[in-house]
Design a protein around this motif. Structure first.
Motif, mmCIF file in Angstrom:
data_model
loop_
_atom_site.group_PDB
_atom_site.id
_atom_site.type_symbol
_atom_site.label_atom_id
_atom_site.label_comp_id
_atom_site.label_asym_id
_atom_site.label_seq_id
_atom_site.Cartn_x
_atom_site.Cartn_y
_atom_site.Cartn_z
ATOM 1 N N THR A 239 -5.207 -3.575 -3.880
ATOM 2 C CA THR A 239 -4.183 -4.509 -3.391
ATOM 3 C C THR A 239 -4.794 -5.881 -3.115
ATOM 4 O O THR A 239 -4.230 -6.914 -3.494
ATOM 5 N N GLY B 126 -6.289 -4.042 9.291
ATOM 6 C CA GLY B 126 -6.355 -2.778 8.548
ATOM 7 C C GLY B 126 -7.325 -2.851 7.376
ATOM 8 O O GLY B 126 -8.083 -3.818 7.216
ATOM 9 N N SER C 171 2.489 -9.095 5.999
ATOM 10 C CA SER C 171 2.692 -7.653 5.850
ATOM 11 C C SER C 171 3.186 -6.989 7.134
ATOM 12 O O SER C 171 3.159 -5.782 7.250
ATOM 13 N N GLY D 58 4.609 -6.255 2.861
ATOM 14 C CA GLY D 58 4.774 -5.042 3.652
ATOM 15 C C GLY D 58 5.516 -5.287 4.945
ATOM 16 O O GLY D 58 5.938 -6.406 5.252
ATOM 17 N N ALA E 176 4.620 -3.512 8.314
ATOM 18 C CA ALA E 176 3.927 -2.563 9.200
ATOM 19 C C ALA E 176 4.683 -2.343 10.500
ATOM 20 O O ALA E 176 4.595 -1.272 11.099
ATOM 21 N N SER E 177 5.436 -3.341 10.941
ATOM 22 C CA SER E 177 6.173 -3.205 12.204
ATOM 23 C C SER E 177 7.352 -2.250 12.058
ATOM 24 O O SER E 177 7.906 -1.801 13.054
ATOM 25 N N TYR F 296 1.460 -3.790 -5.539
ATOM 26 C CA TYR F 296 0.150 -3.661 -6.197
ATOM 27 C C TYR F 296 0.262 -2.874 -7.508
ATOM 28 O O TYR F 296 -0.618 -2.939 -8.360
ATOM 29 N N LEU G 268 -3.806 6.143 12.972
ATOM 30 C CA LEU G 268 -3.369 5.017 12.134
ATOM 31 C C LEU G 268 -2.066 4.438 12.671
ATOM 32 O O LEU G 268 -1.911 3.226 12.817
ATOM 33 N N ARG H 177 -2.251 2.291 15.776
ATOM 34 C CA ARG H 177 -3.046 1.064 15.590
ATOM 35 C C ARG H 177 -4.409 1.192 16.273
ATOM 36 O O ARG H 177 -4.929 0.248 16.857
HETATM 37 N N1 LIG Z 1 3.038 -4.194 -1.398
HETATM 38 C C1 LIG Z 1 2.008 -3.436 -1.718
HETATM 39 O O1 LIG Z 1 1.770 -3.129 -2.894
HETATM 40 C C2 LIG Z 1 1.090 -2.951 -0.625
HETATM 41 C C3 LIG Z 1 -0.073 -2.247 -0.937
HETATM 42 C C4 LIG Z 1 -0.906 -1.848 0.100
HETATM 43 C C5 LIG Z 1 -0.580 -2.140 1.424
HETATM 44 N N2 LIG Z 1 0.584 -2.783 1.680
HETATM 45 C C6 LIG Z 1 0.956 -3.122 3.072
HETATM 46 O O2 LIG Z 1 -0.013 -4.005 3.570
HETATM 47 C C7 LIG Z 1 -0.176 -3.817 4.977
HETATM 48 C C8 LIG Z 1 -1.642 -3.627 5.291
HETATM 49 O O3 LIG Z 1 -2.088 -2.426 4.684
HETATM 50 P P1 LIG Z 1 -3.245 -1.597 5.390
HETATM 51 O O4 LIG Z 1 -3.552 -0.454 4.533
HETATM 52 O O5 LIG Z 1 -4.331 -2.514 5.801
HETATM 53 O O6 LIG Z 1 -2.434 -1.063 6.656
HETATM 54 P P2 LIG Z 1 -2.957 -0.714 8.110
HETATM 55 O O7 LIG Z 1 -4.376 -0.267 8.037
HETATM 56 O O8 LIG Z 1 -1.970 0.194 8.707
HETATM 57 O O9 LIG Z 1 -2.902 -2.123 8.816
HETATM 58 C C9 LIG Z 1 -1.686 -2.748 9.141
HETATM 59 C C10 LIG Z 1 -1.929 -3.712 10.258
HETATM 60 O O10 LIG Z 1 -0.696 -4.325 10.653
HETATM 61 C C11 LIG Z 1 -0.818 -4.713 11.996
HETATM 62 N N3 LIG Z 1 0.447 -4.616 12.718
HETATM 63 C C12 LIG Z 1 1.101 -5.655 13.266
HETATM 64 N N4 LIG Z 1 2.201 -5.270 13.868
HETATM 65 C C13 LIG Z 1 2.271 -3.935 13.714
HETATM 66 C C14 LIG Z 1 3.193 -2.970 14.177
HETATM 67 N N5 LIG Z 1 4.276 -3.304 14.901
HETATM 68 N N6 LIG Z 1 2.953 -1.687 13.871
HETATM 69 C C15 LIG Z 1 1.872 -1.340 13.150
HETATM 70 N N7 LIG Z 1 0.954 -2.239 12.704
HETATM 71 C C16 LIG Z 1 1.156 -3.524 12.982
HETATM 72 C C17 LIG Z 1 -1.874 -3.804 12.618
HETATM 73 O O11 LIG Z 1 -2.863 -4.651 13.140
HETATM 74 P P3 LIG Z 1 -2.950 -4.990 14.688
HETATM 75 O O12 LIG Z 1 -2.783 -3.708 15.443
HETATM 76 O O13 LIG Z 1 -4.285 -5.612 14.850
HETATM 77 O O14 LIG Z 1 -1.816 -5.956 14.917
HETATM 78 C C18 LIG Z 1 -2.483 -3.028 11.479
HETATM 79 O O15 LIG Z 1 -3.888 -3.088 11.474
HETATM 80 C C19 LIG Z 1 0.730 -2.621 5.360
HETATM 81 O O16 LIG Z 1 1.936 -3.123 5.848
HETATM 82 C C20 LIG Z 1 0.952 -1.921 4.025
HETATM 83 O O17 LIG Z 1 2.147 -1.197 3.988
HETATM 84 C C21 LIG Z 1 1.406 -3.205 0.696
#
Ligand SMILES: NC(=O)c1ccc[n+]([C@@H]2O[C@H](COP(=O)([O-])OP(=O)(O)OC[C@H]3O[C@@H](n4cnc5c(N)ncnc54)[C@H](OP(=O)(O)O)[C@@H]3O)[C@@H](O)[C@H]2O)c1
Length: 308
Positions: free
Chosen positions: A120, A143, A198, A221, A223-224, A248, A291, A294
């Motif tokens: 990604t 993340g 995201s 994305g 995440a919230s 991706y 996960l 957070r």
């Molecule tokens: N479109 C695509 O093809 C694609 C591909 C891969 C991933 N994604 C998206 O990209 C984002 C990052 O991926 P990742 O694998 O790094 O995910 P992850 O490890 O779950 O990280 C997501 C981050 O979002 C933050 N966040 C802020 N507000 C949040 C909330 N209310 N609830 C949960 N998390 C919150 C958290 O950081 P803090 O706790 O520090 O705020 C968390 O570390 C995700 O949303 C995922 O779905 C999209």
């Protein structure tokens, strides 16, 4: 073999079960899984699992069987792979174009952290175009994806502002090249040429307000869990900015080719996966909980048949 199956129950979304070992078809490899990582997207799919689907898209291990028509791979080869599903298991089938070879310098845990988040990050940067000297904002940065994106973007000369909920969750991002780590969009100053968003909910509209007049906001994305609402006439910010949805999956370059790039970067010391937690795969339910809470910085890796 043993594998994690979805239950469809919110309280305990997966259960370990004994099932038949799969057989690779034409153009496929059977991989004996040594480590896998879990992703936010899988937690969403587990909420409403399709019949027959099993979770698992990021695996590292060794080739156990070679399907017909496959050339260049032998039993025992170490690999990292990105199967469509079913990787949280002792064995997984994967199409050969979704596999890359592993050198001795890249261990199974590190390799398992690469696929979804690494692919990604690589593809987001392709979509963003040249970013040398540009101001970049990254929301939800703590993340797995955020760490890869920051290191790769910084290496290309971007000036990156990363958003994390606490300073501790952003410490490694500073070491990897982020210019600053802040808690929210409101804490940022000036305008950004590129925004990677995201988190969803109000974060997207707030980030749009910080976008340069002709900037690019890539939405990838939520995440919230809160959808975004856009009111065209009450949408302050970039007058002529571009809002782009990103997936991706939409790549002309096969996963295996991009995985080989990621492996080469790790081997060369140019990419450092941030693995916030390593557990035995028997603890996958607890890992999922961590996960969602957070509680993990970077990637979360599970090792198969190994107590940590
Ligand atoms: N479109 C695509 O093809 C694609 C591909 C891969 C991933 N994604 C998206 O990209 C984002 C990052 O991926 P990742 O694998 O790094 O995910 P992850 O490890 O779950 O990280 C997501 C981050 O979002 C933050 N966040 C802020 N507000 C949040 C909330 N209310 N609830 C949960 N998390 C919150 C958290 O950081 P803090 O706790 O520090 O705020 C968390 O570390 C995700 O949303 C995922 O779905 C999209």
């Amino acid at each position: 073999m043993r594998a994690w199956l979805p239950t469809g129950r919110a309280s305990d979304p997966i259960e370990l079960a004994e099932i038949d070992r799969p057989t690779p078809g034409p153009g496929e490899l059977l991989v004996e899984v040594r480590a896998y990582s879990i992703n936010r997207g899988e937690t969403i799919l587990l909420g409403n699992p399709r019949p027959g689907w099993r979770p698992g898209k990021d695996i590292a291990g060794v080739v156990a069987e070679v399907g017909s028509g496959v050339e260049g791979w032998r039993i025992g080869d170490r690999v990292v792979a990105h199967p469509d599903s079913a990787g949280w298991a002792e064995f997984a089938v994967v199409a050969v174009h979704n596999v890359a070879a592993l050198p001795d310098s890249v261990d199974d845990r590190t390799a398992a952290a690469l696929p979804l988040a690494g692919l990604t990050a690589l593809r987001l940067l392709r979509v963003a175009g040249p970013i040398a000297g540009k101001r970049v904002l990254l929301t939800g940065a703590s993340g797995g994806l955020g760490h890869y994106l920051v290191e790769l973007a910084a290496a290309q000369g971007a000036i990156i502002t990363a958003l994390t909920s606490t300073p501790a969750r952003g410490e490694r991002l500073l070491e990897l090249g982020a210019h600053e780590v802040l808690a929210s969009v409101e804490d940022t100053e000036g305008h950004f040429d590129v925004v990677f968003e995201s988190v969803g909910g109000p974060t997207l509209t707030r980030a749009w307000a910080r976008l340069d007049k002709r900037g690019l906001l890539i939405w990838l994305g939520q995440a919230s869990g809160t959808p975004i609402t856009l009111d065209f006439f009450n949408w302050s910010g970039a007058e002529s900015g571009t809002l782009r949805k990103f997936s991706y999956h939409d790549s002309d370059i096969p996963d295996g080719t991009d995985l080989a790039t990621l492996v080469r970067l790790v081997h060369g010391g140019h990419l450092h996966p941030e693995i916030g937690d390593v557990r035995s795969w028997t603890e996958t339910p607890k890992a999922l909980r961590a996960l969602l809470d957070r509680a993990v910085r970077g990637n979360l890796v599970l090792t198969v048949d190994e107590e940590v």
